[in-house]
Design a protein around this motif. Structure first.
Motif, PDB file in Angstrom:
ATOM      1  N   GLY A  47       0.493  12.608  16.467  1.00 58.41           N
ATOM      2  CA  GLY A  47      -0.122  11.289  16.472  1.00 58.41           C
ATOM      3  C   GLY A  47      -1.588  11.410  16.844  1.00 58.41           C
ATOM      4  O   GLY A  47      -1.945  12.179  17.735  1.00 58.41           O
ATOM      5  N   VAL A  48      -2.413  10.656  16.154  1.00 58.26           N
ATOM      6  CA  VAL A  48      -3.858  10.681  16.387  1.00 58.26           C
ATOM      7  C   VAL A  48      -4.306   9.407  17.073  1.00 58.26           C
ATOM      8  O   VAL A  48      -5.000   9.446  18.088  1.00 58.26           O
ATOM      9  N   SER A  49      -3.909   8.271  16.500  1.00 60.97           N
ATOM     10  CA  SER A  49      -4.295   6.992  17.060  1.00 60.97           C
ATOM     11  C   SER A  49      -3.286   5.939  16.625  1.00 60.97           C
ATOM     12  O   SER A  49      -2.629   6.093  15.591  1.00 60.97           O
ATOM     13  N   PRO A 106       1.765  10.659  22.132  1.00 59.71           N
ATOM     14  CA  PRO A 106       1.451  10.794  20.702  1.00 59.71           C
ATOM     15  C   PRO A 106       2.465  11.620  19.913  1.00 59.71           C
ATOM     16  O   PRO A 106       2.722  11.321  18.744  1.00 59.71           O
ATOM     17  N   GLU A 107       3.048  12.622  20.532  1.00 57.03           N
ATOM     18  CA  GLU A 107       3.994  13.469  19.794  1.00 57.03           C
ATOM     19  C   GLU A 107       5.281  12.725  19.454  1.00 57.03           C
ATOM     20  O   GLU A 107       6.052  13.186  18.609  1.00 57.03           O
ATOM     21  N   ASP A 108       5.507  11.577  20.082  1.00 64.04           N
ATOM     22  CA  ASP A 108       6.705  10.783  19.819  1.00 64.04           C
ATOM     23  C   ASP A 108       6.441   9.542  18.970  1.00 64.04           C
ATOM     24  O   ASP A 108       7.375   8.826  18.624  1.00 64.04           O
ATOM     25  N   TRP A 109       5.180   9.263  18.665  1.00 58.23           N
ATOM     26  CA  TRP A 109       4.877   8.034  17.938  1.00 58.23           C
ATOM     27  C   TRP A 109       5.604   7.955  16.605  1.00 58.23           C
ATOM     28  O   TRP A 109       5.957   6.883  16.144  1.00 58.23           O
ATOM     29  N   GLY A 110       5.805   9.066  15.989  1.00 54.90           N
ATOM     30  CA  GLY A 110       6.422   9.069  14.670  1.00 54.90           C
ATOM     31  C   GLY A 110       7.823   8.486  14.665  1.00 54.90           C
ATOM     32  O   GLY A 110       8.278   7.956  13.639  1.00 54.90           O
ATOM     33  N   TYR A 111       8.518   8.560  15.803  1.00 56.20           N
ATOM     34  CA  TYR A 111       9.893   8.053  15.865  1.00 56.20           C
ATOM     35  C   TYR A 111       9.950   6.541  15.716  1.00 56.20           C
ATOM     36  O   TYR A 111      10.980   5.984  15.352  1.00 56.20           O
ATOM     37  N   GLY A 112       8.854   5.870  16.022  1.00 58.88           N
ATOM     38  CA  GLY A 112       8.839   4.418  15.908  1.00 58.88           C
ATOM     39  C   GLY A 112       8.340   3.920  14.570  1.00 58.88           C
ATOM     40  O   GLY A 112       8.248   2.716  14.353  1.00 58.88           O
ATOM     41  N   MET A 113       8.002   4.853  13.685  1.00 53.39           N
ATOM     42  CA  MET A 113       7.443   4.473  12.405  1.00 53.39           C
ATOM     43  C   MET A 113       8.530   4.375  11.336  1.00 53.39           C
ATOM     44  O   MET A 113       9.463   5.183  11.307  1.00 53.39           O
ATOM     45  N   GLU A 114       8.379   3.388  10.465  1.00 55.25           N
ATOM     46  CA  GLU A 114       9.376   3.146   9.424  1.00 55.25           C
ATOM     47  C   GLU A 114       8.847   3.470   8.033  1.00 55.25           C
ATOM     48  O   GLU A 114       9.586   3.935   7.168  1.00 55.25           O
TER      49      GLU A 114
END
Length: 126
Positions: A47-49, A106-114
């Motif tokens: 995750g960047v931002s 940031p390394e976990d942000w992707g889990y909340g993305m659909e």
């Protein structure tokens, strides 16, 4: 149909700037949290931002703080990532994503993305 389409990548010299854009369609932008992610060759996605949907809380990875700025234009259904003082280590494929929440570091942000875009390539090199 939900779509996220990134643009603005390219080749830039160290110290230069780029502005990435993410055009979204098929959903109401301000109902979703938005994240910018990158993946360098041989490395995991990071995750960047991000910008949350409810209170527009903005977050940055430590590696880009002070250099990158995320913004969102709900009226235009656009999300931007202004990248300044670019470094060779910023070289990666940059993707935008939309989801319900920004979770954890940031390394976990992707889990909340659909929903995810296909990405745009950024190369920082002299």
């Amino acid at each position: 149909q939900v779509q996220l389409v990134e643009s603005g990548g390219g080749l830039v010299q160290p110290g230069g700037s780029l502005r990435l854009s993410c055009a979204v369609s098929g959903f109401t932008l301000d109902d979703y949290a938005i994240g910018w992610f990158r993946q360098a060759p041989g490395k995991e996605r990071e995750g960047v931002s991000s910008i949350s949907s409810r209170d527009s809380t903005i977050r940055y990875a430590d590696s880009v703080k002070g250099r990158f700025t995320i913004s969102r234009d709900n009226a235009k259904n656009m999300v931007y990532l202004q990248m300044n003082s670019l470094k060779p280590e910023d070289t990666a494929i940059y993707s935008c994503a939309a989801g319900w929440a920004i979770l954890g570091p940031p390394e976990d942000w992707g889990y909340g993305m659909e929903y995810w875009g296909k990405g745009t390539s950024v190369t920082v090199s002299s």
